[in-house]
Enzyme design. Sequence first.
Site, PDB file in Angstrom:
ATOM      1  N   LYS A 243      -6.180  -2.283  -1.573  1.00 61.58           N
ATOM      2  CA  LYS A 243      -5.981  -3.677  -1.958  1.00 61.58           C
ATOM      3  C   LYS A 243      -4.993  -4.366  -1.020  1.00 61.58           C
ATOM      4  O   LYS A 243      -4.033  -3.748  -0.536  1.00 61.58           O
ATOM      5  CB  LYS A 243      -5.478  -3.725  -3.405  1.00 61.58           C
TER       6      LYS A 243
ATOM      7  N   SER B 119      -7.066  -8.534 -10.961  1.00 63.42           N
ATOM      8  CA  SER B 119      -7.002  -9.114  -9.625  1.00 63.42           C
ATOM      9  C   SER B 119      -7.461  -8.144  -8.537  1.00 63.42           C
ATOM     10  O   SER B 119      -7.596  -8.518  -7.378  1.00 63.42           O
ATOM     11  CB  SER B 119      -5.553  -9.555  -9.317  1.00 63.42           C
TER      12      SER B 119
ATOM     13  N   SER C 260      -5.409  -5.661 -14.398  1.00 63.19           N
ATOM     14  CA  SER C 260      -5.985  -5.908 -13.074  1.00 63.19           C
ATOM     15  C   SER C 260      -6.687  -4.709 -12.451  1.00 63.19           C
ATOM     16  O   SER C 260      -7.291  -4.826 -11.386  1.00 63.19           O
ATOM     17  CB  SER C 260      -4.921  -6.438 -12.114  1.00 63.19           C
TER      18      SER C 260
END
Length: 481
Positions: free
Chosen positions: A89, A169, A193
């Site tokens: 990420k 996210s 998330s």
Amino acid sequence: MHHQKLESYRTGNLDEMSIAQMQEEMQLGNITSEELVLMYKENISLRNENLNAVLEINPDALQTAQALDFERRRRGPRSKLHGIPLLIKDNIDTNDKMHTSAGSLAMENNYALRDAKVVEKLRAAGAVILGKTNMTEWANFMSDKMTNGYSSRGGQVKNPYGAFDVGGSSSGSAAAVAANLAAAAVGTETSGSIINPAAQNSLVGIKPTIGLISRSGIIPLSHTQDTAGPLARTVEDAVTVFETLIGTDDDDVITAFAEMFKGYDWHQHLNPHGLSGVSFGVDRELFKEIGSDQLDAFEKALEQLRISGADIQDISLGADQEDLGFAVLLHEFKADLNAYLAASNPQQPIRSLTDVIAFNTEHADTMLKFGHNLLEQADRLSGMLTEREYVEALERNRFLAAQQGMKTSLQKAGVDALLLPQDFGCNIGAAAGFPSITVPYCQTPNGEPFGITFAGQAFDEPKLIEYAYAFEQTTKGRKRP
């Protein structure tokens, strides 16, 4: 691909291949890590245009794989991840030729000074860091109007299953793994998330107990709730990445807890009979707003659990997600982000949350598609964590979520873990700092992925893995997009 063998392998074998299968193929000499990287790069070039899941490819990935292939021939594999291409990420520091931006154009030229601890551990295990994934900008803490998966740097991440919410996210990490752009990925969670995008993309997501995995070198939101964790297509793959990430870190004091699992055999919990005699609690107040198709799927999953030998009880946690302290995130975001930015690469001009807001305002046409009201709210606070509002909210989280909700309520009911449909109710475990695992179950009639989340008390990961693996083996719920 020009190489016919690789093209045939990519189209006929690669999709949905597990990490263990990749290792076996490499040990047999059927494929190499270099070839895995080439095939995944081909998948990215063909599929990512419609997904916006991968932000950038690591320029060193191919040569890293070549070196790891040479090492395998000379000395054997370092671990179960040797030569396995993974995605990371975009809020996780990598000290290489890639950027770390949290999805923001304000940080698009930021090069980290060193690897995050989790990246350091992956590299030490022999994993290939294939690239960085798109994400909801600033970990979904920029605007309460922002859609899941949107960032100014990468655009909108799309769900490979169709016109559904991609989740936030860790959106790019989830969509990329679901679409077979890498073997697995690492995401981060503050409140849902990892669990949310895992459920929305028919993946397994492990959100660990706070303290098992270091947060050093991860652009922060909240030091009491942030954690990294894996997203994968199977429980076994998720566990393989998870066990590599666990460990102590002098720069993250709470990871002292990880010492209890030093040398631990996590794969012993891949038990297909792990649901027999287990009691689960269901608090229906947590998902009053669930759609009828998802509720139907949940009821069918409960029946499948009963058939597998589990007992299901309706319980009440005595805690409502609306009672939990959002102020904790607001106050900690400013304090933690300012500390991260102040210590970042000196050539990176954004040194504070105030600088982020100023950049957004100066480039409003590009940066403020959804506004940045959460950034503004946080920046109006002191960042010193002295306010009564913050202290009271932190205490409320610890009592309502941890002590009352996930400890006392489960113990009084005599249940082993909490069951949730999708990610409904996951904020309670997140506020408590406790673990959750999401497993694919089915798709609703319109094709949207639907998963079951197992949530427990602190350091219940061994039990949750048993439940998740047994459920996965019984239902075989994942279908490739």
